[in-house]
Design a protein around this motif. Structure first.
Motif, short mmCIF file in Angstrom:
data_model
loop_
_atom_site.label_atom_id
_atom_site.label_comp_id
_atom_site.label_asym_id
_atom_site.label_seq_id
_atom_site.Cartn_x
_atom_site.Cartn_y
_atom_site.Cartn_z
N ARG A 87 0.81 -1.20 0.00
CA ARG A 87 0.00 0.00 0.00
C ARG A 87 0.86 1.27 0.00
NH1 ARG A 87 -5.31 -1.65 0.55
NH2 ARG A 87 -5.58 -3.54 1.70
N VAL A 88 1.99 1.18 0.68
CA VAL A 88 2.89 2.34 0.70
C VAL A 88 3.40 2.63 -0.71
CG1 VAL A 88 5.08 3.24 1.56
CG2 VAL A 88 3.55 2.05 3.12
N LEU A 89 3.74 1.59 -1.45
CA LEU A 89 4.23 1.79 -2.81
C LEU A 89 3.15 2.36 -3.72
CD1 LEU A 89 6.40 -1.43 -3.21
CD2 LEU A 89 7.17 0.89 -2.71
N GLN A 90 1.91 1.94 -3.51
CA GLN A 90 0.81 2.50 -4.29
C GLN A 90 0.59 3.96 -3.93
OE1 GLN A 90 -2.07 -0.49 -3.12
NE2 GLN A 90 -2.07 -1.38 -5.18
N LEU A 91 0.65 4.29 -2.64
CA LEU A 91 0.53 5.67 -2.20
C LEU A 91 1.66 6.51 -2.76
CD1 LEU A 91 -0.83 7.86 -0.44
CD2 LEU A 91 0.59 7.05 1.45
N MET A 92 2.86 5.95 -2.77
CA MET A 92 4.01 6.68 -3.31
C MET A 92 3.78 7.04 -4.77
SD MET A 92 7.84 5.37 -4.03
CE MET A 92 7.21 4.53 -5.48
N ASN A 93 3.27 6.12 -5.56
CA ASN A 93 2.98 6.40 -6.97
C ASN A 93 2.00 7.56 -7.11
OD1 ASN A 93 4.66 4.40 -7.95
ND2 ASN A 93 3.05 2.86 -7.97
N LEU A 94 0.99 7.58 -6.26
CA LEU A 94 -0.01 8.65 -6.30
C LEU A 94 0.60 9.99 -5.90
CD1 LEU A 94 -3.01 9.50 -6.63
CD2 LEU A 94 -3.26 9.01 -4.19
N THR A 95 1.31 10.02 -4.79
CA THR A 95 1.87 11.30 -4.32
C THR A 95 2.96 11.81 -5.26
OG1 THR A 95 3.44 10.16 -2.85
CG2 THR A 95 1.33 10.87 -1.89
N ASP A 96 3.77 10.91 -5.81
CA ASP A 96 4.82 11.34 -6.74
C ASP A 96 4.25 11.95 -8.01
OD1 ASP A 96 6.74 10.59 -4.95
OD2 ASP A 96 7.52 8.91 -6.14
N SER A 97 3.11 11.45 -8.43
CA SER A 97 2.50 12.00 -9.65
C SER A 97 1.97 13.41 -9.43
CB SER A 97 1.37 11.09 -10.13
OG SER A 97 0.28 11.11 -9.22
N ARG A 98 1.80 13.80 -8.17
CA ARG A 98 1.28 15.14 -7.85
C ARG A 98 2.32 16.08 -7.25
NH1 ARG A 98 -4.48 13.33 -5.18
NH2 ARG A 98 -5.25 12.30 -7.05
N VAL A 132 18.40 -12.52 2.38
CA VAL A 132 16.94 -12.59 2.28
C VAL A 132 16.53 -13.71 1.34
CG1 VAL A 132 14.88 -11.31 1.61
CG2 VAL A 132 16.77 -10.13 2.71
N GLN A 133 15.50 -14.44 1.76
CA GLN A 133 14.96 -15.48 0.89
C GLN A 133 14.20 -14.83 -0.26
OE1 GLN A 133 12.50 -18.04 3.27
NE2 GLN A 133 14.19 -19.43 3.66
N LYS A 134 14.58 -15.18 -1.47
CA LYS A 134 13.94 -14.58 -2.64
C LYS A 134 12.54 -15.14 -2.88
CE LYS A 134 17.75 -12.45 -3.20
NZ LYS A 134 18.01 -11.46 -2.24
N SER A 135 12.20 -16.24 -2.23
CA SER A 135 10.88 -16.82 -2.40
C SER A 135 9.92 -16.34 -1.30
CB SER A 135 10.98 -18.35 -2.38
OG SER A 135 11.49 -18.77 -1.13
N LEU A 145 3.98 -8.73 -3.96
CA LEU A 145 4.37 -7.59 -4.77
C LEU A 145 4.20 -7.88 -6.26
CD1 LEU A 145 7.59 -6.24 -2.99
CD2 LEU A 145 5.38 -5.11 -3.17
N SER A 146 4.49 -9.11 -6.64
CA SER A 146 4.32 -9.49 -8.03
C SER A 146 2.85 -9.48 -8.43
CB SER A 146 4.91 -10.89 -8.24
OG SER A 146 4.72 -11.30 -9.58
N GLU A 147 1.99 -9.98 -7.57
CA GLU A 147 0.54 -10.01 -7.85
C GLU A 147 -0.05 -8.61 -7.95
OE1 GLU A 147 -1.21 -12.22 -4.66
OE2 GLU A 147 -0.14 -14.06 -5.18
N VAL A 148 0.29 -7.76 -6.99
CA VAL A 148 -0.36 -6.45 -6.87
C VAL A 148 0.29 -5.38 -7.75
CG1 VAL A 148 -0.95 -4.59 -5.26
CG2 VAL A 148 -1.16 -6.97 -4.54
N LEU A 149 1.62 -5.33 -7.76
CA LEU A 149 2.32 -4.24 -8.45
C LEU A 149 3.17 -4.69 -9.64
CD1 LEU A 149 3.52 -2.33 -5.27
CD2 LEU A 149 1.60 -1.74 -6.74
N GLY A 150 3.27 -5.98 -9.86
CA GLY A 150 4.09 -6.46 -10.97
C GLY A 150 5.58 -6.39 -10.69
N LEU A 151 5.96 -6.28 -9.43
CA LEU A 151 7.38 -6.25 -9.04
C LEU A 151 7.80 -7.68 -8.72
CD1 LEU A 151 7.28 -3.11 -6.71
CD2 LEU A 151 7.97 -3.22 -9.11
N ASN A 152 8.43 -8.34 -9.68
CA ASN A 152 8.69 -9.78 -9.58
C ASN A 152 9.89 -10.16 -8.74
OD1 ASN A 152 6.51 -10.25 -11.33
ND2 ASN A 152 7.83 -9.85 -13.09
N ASP A 153 10.84 -9.25 -8.59
CA ASP A 153 12.04 -9.62 -7.86
C ASP A 153 12.68 -8.40 -7.21
OD1 ASP A 153 13.24 -8.29 -9.96
OD2 ASP A 153 14.04 -10.09 -10.90
N GLU A 154 13.79 -8.66 -6.53
CA GLU A 154 14.51 -7.61 -5.81
C GLU A 154 14.98 -6.50 -6.73
OE1 GLU A 154 18.60 -8.33 -4.07
OE2 GLU A 154 17.33 -8.46 -2.29
#
Length: 160
Positions: free
Chosen positions: A1-12, A41-44, A51-60
């Protein structure tokens, strides 16, 4: 949710921004970095699956790309705000110490967002703390030192 909020605030940010919210996001990034980024950190991890499901961020590497984007955005839009600039540069410095960040900057240099931190034209009109003038203060000098220390580390990454 923080990453989604960041996208919104950065756009403004061009219109307005909230200093306390930016500082809170930087604190989140710092804690995230300590827990989920690094060689130990375990990559799995469940986090990376989500993160992959919600934001499409698949890896580190993709998450580090988001960090880089945030660092550049903060330095560009918040350059006159010492608390945000200092905390952003400290995040860059802390990331530059870790191997995955330096590796991602060079291995994925064809990806524009990741490569920006290594090749962006660092000039005072982009980042105000880089300006050298009669009004340069101690804070700007500390910021410059932190910035160039982190960039120096990135340039010295040995990819084996």
């Amino acid at each position: 949710r923080v990453l989604q909020l960041m996208n919104l605030t950065d756009s403004r940010l061009a219109q307005a921004g909230n200093e306390k919210l930016e500082l809170a996001m930087l604190s989140f990034f710092e804690q995230f970095r300590k827990i989920y980024i690094g060689d130990q950190v375990q990559k799995s991890s469940k986090l990376y699956r989500r993160l992959s499901e919600v934001l499409g961020l698949n890896d580190e590497t993709m998450v580090l790309s988001v960090f880089i984007g945030k660092i550049i955005t903060n330095l560009k839009y918040w350059g006159r705000c010492e608390p945000i600039t200092s905390k952003t540069l400290q995040l860059l410095n802390d990331l530059s110490i870790g191997y995955p960040f330096g590796k991602s900057c060079w291995v994925h240099k064809d990806e524009a967002r990741v490569a920006q931190i290594c090749v962006f034209p660092f000039q005072s009109e982009h980042f105000s703390f880089l300006g050298i003038n009669n009004q340069s203060n101690l804070t700007d000098m500390r910021c410059r030192t932190t910035f160039y220390t982190a960039l120096g580390r990135l340039l010295m990454v040995d990819l084996g």
